[in-house]
Design a protein around this motif. Structure first.
Motif: not given
Ligand SMILES: Cc1cc2nc3c(=O)[nH]c(=O)nc-3n(C[C@H](O)[C@H](O)[C@H](O)COP(=O)(O)OP(=O)(O)OC[C@H]3O[C@@H](n4cnc5c(N)ncnc54)[C@H](O)[C@@H]3O)c2cc1C
Length: 542
Positions: A196-216, A219-224
């Motif tokens: 859930t670093g800078a890369t994941a934070v960019q990717l997750i909202p986009i994949v979440a719109k398309e995927a049937g199910q997204l499981t994240v 380990r460490t939550p970030n201040y986004c």
């Protein structure tokens, strides 16, 4: 354009191409380094592992990849023509456009004839008697040069945790920094994202719109913080073009080479109401202003930092509907800004979708990758796709993955395994004469500092040649003093409070020490210039 010379000499079974200089990597730094050395009249070959130019912007093709730097401040400043010819489409430009930009640069300045693609450097070995570096590629091809400049990148050596069973997975798996050129279709699929670093934070909202199910798997939550991107209007574009001189002057004066500058007041010098009003004002602005235009003591005063950290947590709580999930997403174990702040667009809202699940791997660690998916201490999850957004062996990884041998056969890998990252000014390391590191290790809007570094190296090589010297390397004493100075500076900040790539602590077994120079980029530049003004103080020229 300087005439490009190159000679070939028979040696052993193969042939060895001879150059004045070899540049490793064709990203932002390597392209400019190639251009400047060629301008100096040197014969230069750039070896690039990828099949195209761009470095970071070539490899990171994952959905949502983009600048967190403002586009108009990230582009090169060294060609007025280029500044007038290129139009940025978005305020925080995306990977496809960034890659196009660097291809445009490579074409405009005819850089391709000097670049060999699909050419991964395996070893770089110093021949002391001849004062030449022998470079060998993975394919066995060999070349030789007096100077080697590694522009192999700050975040280019990908890191994948060695999960047991990782190769057994029967579905598709991708590391975000080795994303395929073809679109990956997530429609209806069961997708895992680890990280859930800078890369994941960019990717997750986009994949979440398309995927049937997204499981994240977090380990460490970030201040986004919100990116607040937008399209660049023709008026703004014209305004930038008319004022690039002012923009570049400004970013060369601010501490980290952004348009943002710290508020000179201390956090607790202002009333609570005024503070909150200021935080809200920063929150509403695009980019890194929440970090780099905040009260100036935010990275040095723990209470000040906590005051803003709690403001950010409350923003997260307000956006995530399920309070249990919201708390899991709230960072509480490290100060704000001690890890890179990810900038996001609809990241927290993704967790309000029914098809998105957050798994806290501190509660239920990942035990193995299985043929069907991921097994945690709690259960086995089944997936069609696993995305590894697990980051990089930052700064040192790209260098230590090559077999670099200096004086006395000492390897860089061994030197740094014992001492940790050890350089003088980030530019050279003792015992490796004429081996330069064109990787920006200042806290800095990258291209701005990369330009300074490339120009410093170019001027140094010019100096060596003009004054009849043969080689340059720092003294161990100057190097040790620099490392100590950087660690001393870091000890006055909150940076060492986090497990982060800034400290090398995201990689098991890596020596924990500050990897970036924890000072204003302006101070870094000043120091580099002073060293030259004092006759390359701390270096030995022979
Ligand atoms: C997803 C992401 C987003 C980022 N966003 C920002 C941002 O908004 N602002 C900012 O300032 N910085 C950002 N960065 C940092 C970014 O890395 C720099 O901005 C910049 O692109 C680095 O350029 P570089 O040329 O130094 O290295 P890179 O772009 O990493 O290029 C290094 C090149 O060297 C090649 N190479 C490495 N090893 C070898 C070898 N052994 N043989 C041959 N070739 C080799 C690689 O293939 C690569 O092409 C981001 C980084 C990432 C990963």
């Amino acid at each position: 354009m300087a005439k490009v010379q190159q000679r070939t000499m028979a040696a052993g079974t193969g042939s060895v191409e001879q150059f004045d200089a070899i540049v490793i990597g064709a990203g932002v730094s390597g392209l400019y380094q190639l251009y400047r050395l060629r301008q100096l009249g040197l014969s230069v070959r750039c070896f690039e592992d990828g099949s195209g130019v761009g470095g970071t912007w070539y490899w990171n093709r994952y959905p949502g990849c983009r600048f967190d730097s403002e586009s108009e401040t990230y582009g090169y400043s060294w060609s007025k023509e280029l500044l007038q010819e290129w139009n940025w489409k978005e305020h925080f430009s995306g990977q496809p456009e960034n890659e196009q930009y660097l291809n445009f640069v490579a074409d405009k300045f005819h850089l391709r004839p000097n670049i060999q693609f699909n050419a991964r450097v395996k070893s770089v070995v110093y021949d002391e008697q001849a004062n030449r570096w022998d470079v060998e590629l993975e394919n066995g091809q060999r070349a030789r040069a007096q100077f080697v400049v590694s522009a192999a990148g700050i975040l280019s050596a990908r890191y994948t945790p060695p999960f047991p069973g990782i190769d057994s997975f029967k579905g598709q798996s991708f590391h975000t920094s080795r994303w395929p050129k073809e679109k990956v279709d997530f429609t209806g699929k069961r997708v895992a994202c680890i990280g859930t670093g800078a890369t994941a934070v960019q990717l997750i909202p986009i994949v979440a719109k398309e995927a049937g199910q997204l499981t994240v798997f977090q380990r460490t939550p970030n201040y986004c913080a919100p990116l607040r991107n937008g399209l660049v209007s023709p008026e703004t574009q014209n305004q930038w073009k008319a004022t690039y001189d002012t923009i570049h002057k400004r970013i060369r004066e601010t501490p980290f080479a952004f348009m943002h500058d710290f508020d000179p007041r201390n956090t607790f010098d202002v009333s609570k109401e005024e503070r909150l009003a200021r935080y809200e004002e920063l929150w509403a602005q695009p980019g890194f202003s929440k970090w780099l235009a905040n009260f100036h003591d935010i990275m040095t005063n723990r209470e000040a930092n906590e005051d803003f950290a709690e403001f950010v947590r409350n923003k997260i709580r307000a956006r995530v509907k399920d309070p249990v999930v919201a708390e899991k997403l709230c960072p509480k174990d490290h100060p704000f800004g001690s890890k890179r702040i990810p900038l996001e667009t609809e990241y927290y809202e993704a967790y309000n979708q029914d098809n998105v699940l957050l798994v806290d791997v501190r509660e239920t660690p990942i035990e193995a990758i299985t043929p069907k998916g991921i097994k945690t201490s709690d259960k086995e999850y089944e997936f069609d796709v696993i995305i590894y957004a697990t980051g990089f062996d930052a700064i040192t990884g790209a260098l230590t993955s090559m077999d670099i041998r200096g004086e006395g056969g000492q390897t860089l890998k061994d030197k740094w395994a014992t001492k940790g990252l050890s350089t003088y000014l980030g530019l050279q390391t003792a015992g490796f004469p004429n081996f330069f590191i064109a990787t920006n290790t200042a806290f800095c809007n990258y291209t701005v500092c990369a330009e300074w570094i490339v120009e410093w190296i170019t001027d140094c090589i010019r100096h060596i040649r003009e004054k009849g010297f043969k080689r340059i390397a720092p003294t161990p004493k100057a190097e040790d003093a620099w490392v100590e100075h950087a660690n001393e500076l870091a000890s006055h900040t909150l940076l060492s409070d986090a497990k982060s790539w800034f400290m090398g602590s995201n990689i098991p077994g890596k020596k924990r020490a500050i990897l970036l120079y924890p000072n204003a980029a302006t101070a870094y530049r000043q120091k580099c210039l002073e060293v030259v003004a004092n006759g390359y103080e701390g270096f030995v020229l022979q």
